[in-house]
Design a protein around this motif. Structure first.
Motif, PDB file in Angstrom:
ATOM      1  N   MET A   1      -0.017  -8.904   2.554  1.00 25.11           N
ATOM      2  CA  MET A   1       0.061  -7.277   3.666  1.00 25.11           C
ATOM      3  C   MET A   1       0.436  -6.179   2.898  1.00 25.11           C
ATOM      4  SD  MET A   1       0.164  -9.364   6.304  1.00 25.11           S
ATOM      5  CE  MET A   1       0.526  -6.968   7.838  1.00 25.11           C
ATOM      6  N   VAL A   2       0.661  -6.373   1.042  1.00 25.18           N
ATOM      7  CA  VAL A   2      -0.278  -5.765   0.508  1.00 25.18           C
ATOM      8  C   VAL A   2      -1.174  -4.732   0.298  1.00 25.18           C
ATOM      9  CG1 VAL A   2       0.349  -4.858  -1.988  1.00 25.18           C
ATOM     10  CG2 VAL A   2       2.169  -6.913  -0.947  1.00 25.18           C
ATOM     11  N   PRO A   3      -2.438  -4.929   0.437  1.00 23.80           N
ATOM     12  CA  PRO A   3      -3.264  -4.715   0.435  1.00 23.80           C
ATOM     13  C   PRO A   3      -3.821  -3.427   1.484  1.00 23.80           C
ATOM     14  CG  PRO A   3      -3.984  -7.585   0.516  1.00 23.80           C
ATOM     15  CD  PRO A   3      -2.638  -6.898   0.136  1.00 23.80           C
ATOM     16  N   LEU A   4      -2.593  -4.224   2.350  1.00 26.09           N
ATOM     17  CA  LEU A   4      -3.399  -2.704   3.297  1.00 26.09           C
ATOM     18  C   LEU A   4      -2.354  -1.280   3.534  1.00 26.09           C
ATOM     19  CD1 LEU A   4      -1.832  -4.857   6.792  1.00 26.09           C
ATOM     20  CD2 LEU A   4      -4.292  -4.160   6.065  1.00 26.09           C
ATOM     21  N   LEU A   5      -1.451  -1.319   2.160  1.00 22.32           N
ATOM     22  CA  LEU A   5      -0.940   0.073   1.777  1.00 22.32           C
ATOM     23  C   LEU A   5      -1.781   0.032   0.363  1.00 22.32           C
ATOM     24  CD1 LEU A   5       1.598   1.555   1.589  1.00 22.32           C
ATOM     25  CD2 LEU A   5       2.714  -0.155   0.450  1.00 22.32           C
ATOM     26  N   THR A   6      -2.011  -1.240  -0.578  1.00 20.66           N
ATOM     27  CA  THR A   6      -2.233  -0.516  -2.138  1.00 20.66           C
ATOM     28  C   THR A   6      -4.570   0.136  -1.655  1.00 20.66           C
ATOM     29  OG1 THR A   6      -3.193  -2.498  -2.319  1.00 20.66           O
ATOM     30  CG2 THR A   6      -0.973  -1.604  -3.699  1.00 20.66           C
ATOM     31  N   GLU A   7      -4.847  -0.527  -0.842  1.00 24.68           N
ATOM     32  CA  GLU A   7      -6.056  -1.270  -1.180  1.00 24.68           C
ATOM     33  C   GLU A   7      -6.230   1.049  -0.304  1.00 24.68           C
ATOM     34  OE1 GLU A   7      -9.875   0.278   0.222  1.00 24.68           O
ATOM     35  OE2 GLU A   7      -8.274   0.074   1.942  1.00 24.68           O
ATOM     36  N   PRO A   8      -5.709   1.401   0.710  1.00 25.64           N
ATOM     37  CA  PRO A   8      -6.605   2.866   1.056  1.00 25.64           C
ATOM     38  C   PRO A   8      -5.219   3.832   0.529  1.00 25.64           C
ATOM     39  CG  PRO A   8      -4.438   2.113   3.021  1.00 25.64           C
ATOM     40  CD  PRO A   8      -4.756   0.253   1.680  1.00 25.64           C
ATOM     41  N   PHE A   9      -4.654   3.613  -1.094  1.00 26.01           N
ATOM     42  CA  PHE A   9      -4.039   4.783  -0.973  1.00 26.01           C
ATOM     43  C   PHE A   9      -5.033   4.598  -2.797  1.00 26.01           C
ATOM     44  CE2 PHE A   9      -1.977   5.681  -5.338  1.00 26.01           C
ATOM     45  CZ  PHE A   9      -0.690   6.469  -4.737  1.00 26.01           C
ATOM     46  N   GLN A  10      -5.609   3.690  -3.225  1.00 24.15           N
ATOM     47  CA  GLN A  10      -6.164   3.536  -4.067  1.00 24.15           C
ATOM     48  C   GLN A  10      -7.417   4.224  -3.666  1.00 24.15           C
ATOM     49  OE1 GLN A  10      -8.929   2.226  -5.989  1.00 24.15           O
ATOM     50  NE2 GLN A  10      -8.217   2.911  -8.486  1.00 24.15           N
ATOM     51  N   ALA A  11      -8.219   4.246  -2.559  1.00 20.96           N
ATOM     52  CA  ALA A  11      -9.488   4.753  -2.184  1.00 20.96           C
ATOM     53  C   ALA A  11      -8.869   5.914  -2.338  1.00 20.96           C
ATOM     54  CB  ALA A  11      -9.491   4.534  -1.271  1.00 20.96           C
ATOM     55  N   ARG A  12      -7.959   6.818  -1.993  1.00 17.10           N
ATOM     56  CA  ARG A  12      -7.731   8.516  -2.181  1.00 17.10           C
ATOM     57  C   ARG A  12      -7.304   8.821  -3.480  1.00 17.10           C
ATOM     58  NH1 ARG A  12      -6.164   9.657   2.878  1.00 17.10           N
ATOM     59  NH2 ARG A  12      -4.924   7.551   4.244  1.00 17.10           N
ATOM     60  N   HIS A  13      -6.703   7.979  -3.986  1.00 21.75           N
ATOM     61  CA  HIS A  13      -5.909   8.071  -5.895  1.00 21.75           C
ATOM     62  C   HIS A  13      -6.954   7.401  -6.701  1.00 21.75           C
ATOM     63  CE1 HIS A  13      -3.398   9.978  -3.590  1.00 21.75           C
ATOM     64  NE2 HIS A  13      -2.911   9.959  -3.021  1.00 21.75           N
ATOM     65  N   PRO A  14      -7.981   7.256  -7.075  1.00 20.92           N
ATOM     66  CA  PRO A  14      -8.892   6.365  -8.013  1.00 20.92           C
ATOM     67  C   PRO A  14      -8.372   6.099  -9.082  1.00 20.92           C
ATOM     68  CG  PRO A  14     -10.328   8.418  -7.149  1.00 20.92           C
ATOM     69  CD  PRO A  14      -8.965   8.203  -6.506  1.00 20.92           C
ATOM     70  N   ASP A  15      -7.388   6.911  -9.732  1.00 25.82           N
ATOM     71  CA  ASP A  15      -7.087   7.043 -11.136  1.00 25.82           C
ATOM     72  C   ASP A  15      -5.734   6.431 -10.867  1.00 25.82           C
ATOM     73  OD1 ASP A  15      -9.200   7.862 -12.205  1.00 25.82           O
ATOM     74  OD2 ASP A  15      -8.375  10.070 -12.125  1.00 25.82           O
ATOM     75  N   VAL A  16      -4.641   5.618  -9.860  1.00 24.65           N
ATOM     76  CA  VAL A  16      -3.788   5.132 -10.161  1.00 24.65           C
ATOM     77  C   VAL A  16      -4.231   3.378  -9.656  1.00 24.65           C
ATOM     78  CG1 VAL A  16      -1.589   4.315  -8.814  1.00 24.65           C
ATOM     79  CG2 VAL A  16      -2.617   7.131  -8.601  1.00 24.65           C
ATOM     80  N   THR A  17      -3.217   3.244 -10.309  1.00 21.84           N
ATOM     81  CA  THR A  17      -3.543   1.250 -10.479  1.00 21.84           C
ATOM     82  C   THR A  17      -2.367   0.831  -9.993  1.00 21.84           C
ATOM     83  OG1 THR A  17      -2.667   0.647 -13.146  1.00 21.84           O
ATOM     84  CG2 THR A  17      -5.293   1.584 -12.887  1.00 21.84           C
ATOM     85  N   PHE A  18      -2.042  -0.304 -10.257  1.00 19.91           N
ATOM     86  CA  PHE A  18      -0.987  -1.266  -9.766  1.00 19.91           C
ATOM     87  C   PHE A  18      -0.577  -2.584 -10.300  1.00 19.91           C
ATOM     88  CE2 PHE A  18      -2.634   0.942  -5.928  1.00 19.91           C
ATOM     89  CZ  PHE A  18      -1.331   1.511  -4.977  1.00 19.91           C
ATOM     90  N   SER A  19       0.343  -2.545 -10.281  1.00 20.22           N
ATOM     91  CA  SER A  19       0.940  -3.976 -10.268  1.00 20.22           C
ATOM     92  C   SER A  19       1.678  -4.420  -9.599  1.00 20.22           C
ATOM     93  CB  SER A  19       1.286  -4.285 -11.915  1.00 20.22           C
ATOM     94  OG  SER A  19       3.005  -3.490 -11.957  1.00 20.22           O
ATOM     95  N   VAL A  20       1.687  -5.617  -8.336  1.00 20.55           N
ATOM     96  CA  VAL A  20       2.128  -6.323  -7.675  1.00 20.55           C
ATOM     97  C   VAL A  20       2.689  -7.916  -8.549  1.00 20.55           C
ATOM     98  CG1 VAL A  20       2.149  -7.535  -5.476  1.00 20.55           C
ATOM     99  CG2 VAL A  20       0.604  -5.156  -6.165  1.00 20.55           C
TER     100      VAL A  20
END
Length: 297
Positions: free
Chosen positions: A103-122
């Motif tokens: 379910m994590v992509p439901l959170l990280t995908e829209p977040f990264q679309a709004r803030h393209p300079d933010v990266t994630f590690s999961v």
């Protein structure tokens, strides 16, 4: 002093001078000297010393609480000033219980679309590890169960309710059913998550309430491993409905709702409770609330 407090937190977390020095990117003598200087500045002994690290003194335990608060505030200030200069950017570390990873992509995908300079590690962790790593600044946020075991002092945002399916192969026992009960699980060849996982404790609780005692034939901390064994046709598993459907089963696998009772438990985003939050965590909590309000998770 901030640097020394960060070294002290690393020492308390690692319980070893060498590992704490390595994590902090300094030599062991430098770390030892920094801790002694901190003790001199505060006028108390922080560490019980012997031939090796033996723990914190009572004063050290109290200073550790202050150190986490001060270091957390300092990091928040630095992030806020950086965001004011350059906009939201940086890296977010998330730990999720295995059943929530899909379910994590439901959170990280829209977040990264709004803030393209933010990266994630999961990373995958059990619920206790998530709370510990939040407290030790090893992660920024976690995705875990909210309503089953104590969470401590965290800010949480509910994302979805987890309910449970029997996942089994076509032709296996109960595969032709539309529903099964917890009592039906008694004689199945089951593969389940390991006992340190809260999902497993939840499943054990519902089985016990149904008067069922099981001995899994295989245990793993990976949902992928469990799914692979179900795919052989010789195993069955009990999985959250969202996991059962997110992996796209073949026609040979069925996910059958478990009833009597039809149990559910809330999963959500958690972050260490503090005011103010870092800009990154604040934005992530906001994204989680948008996802909650849409009701799509």
């Amino acid at each position: 002093m901030i640097d020394k407090l960060e070294f002290f937190i690393a020492l308390a977390r690692e319980g070893h001078f060498g590992r704490a020095a390595e994590e902090s990117g300094i030599s062991q003598p430098s770390l030892s000297a920094a801790i002694r200087q901190l003790e001199e500045q505060l006028g108390v002994q922080l560490v019980v010393r012997g031939s090796r690290y033996l723990g914190l003194t009572p004063e050290g335990q109290r200073v550790l609480e202050w150190a986490k608060r001060i270091v957390g505030d300092a990091r928040t200030m630095r992030e806020e000033m950086r965001a004011a200069r350059k906009g939201l950017a940086g890296h977010i570390r998330i730990a999720a219980v295995p059943t929530a990873l899909a379910m994590v992509p439901l959170l990280t995908e829209p977040f990264q679309a709004r803030h393209p300079d933010v990266t994630f590690s999961v990373v995958s962790r059990n619920s206790l590890q998530i709370l510990t790593q939040l407290d030790n600044f090893e992660i920024d946020a976690g995705i875990t169960y909210l309503d089953n075991e104590p969470l401590g002092r965290v800010t949480s945002v509910p994302l979805y309710a987890e309910s449970y399916n029997l996942v089994t192969a076509i032709g296996a026992p109960f595969a032709d059913r539309e529903k099964v009960t917890w009592k039906d699980m008694a004689n199945l060849r089951l593969c389940l998550l390991t006992p340190d996982m809260q999902n497993r404790r939840i499943i054990n609780q519902h089985l016990t309430e149904a008067g069922v005692e099981i001995r899994p034939m295989l245990e793993s901390n990976s949902m992928v491993v469990l799914l692979a064994h179900v795919g052989t046709g010789r195993w069955a598993s009990i999985m959250p409905r969202n996991v059962a459907h997110s992996f796209g089963f073949s026609d040979q696998i069925r996910a059958i709702p478990i009833v009597e009772p039809e149990a559910s438990h809330v999963v959500g985003l958690v972050a260490t409770h503090r005011e103010p939050f870092t800009p990154l965590v604040s934005a992530l909590l906001h994204e989680a609330r948008l996802l909650r309000d849409k009701g799509i998770a």
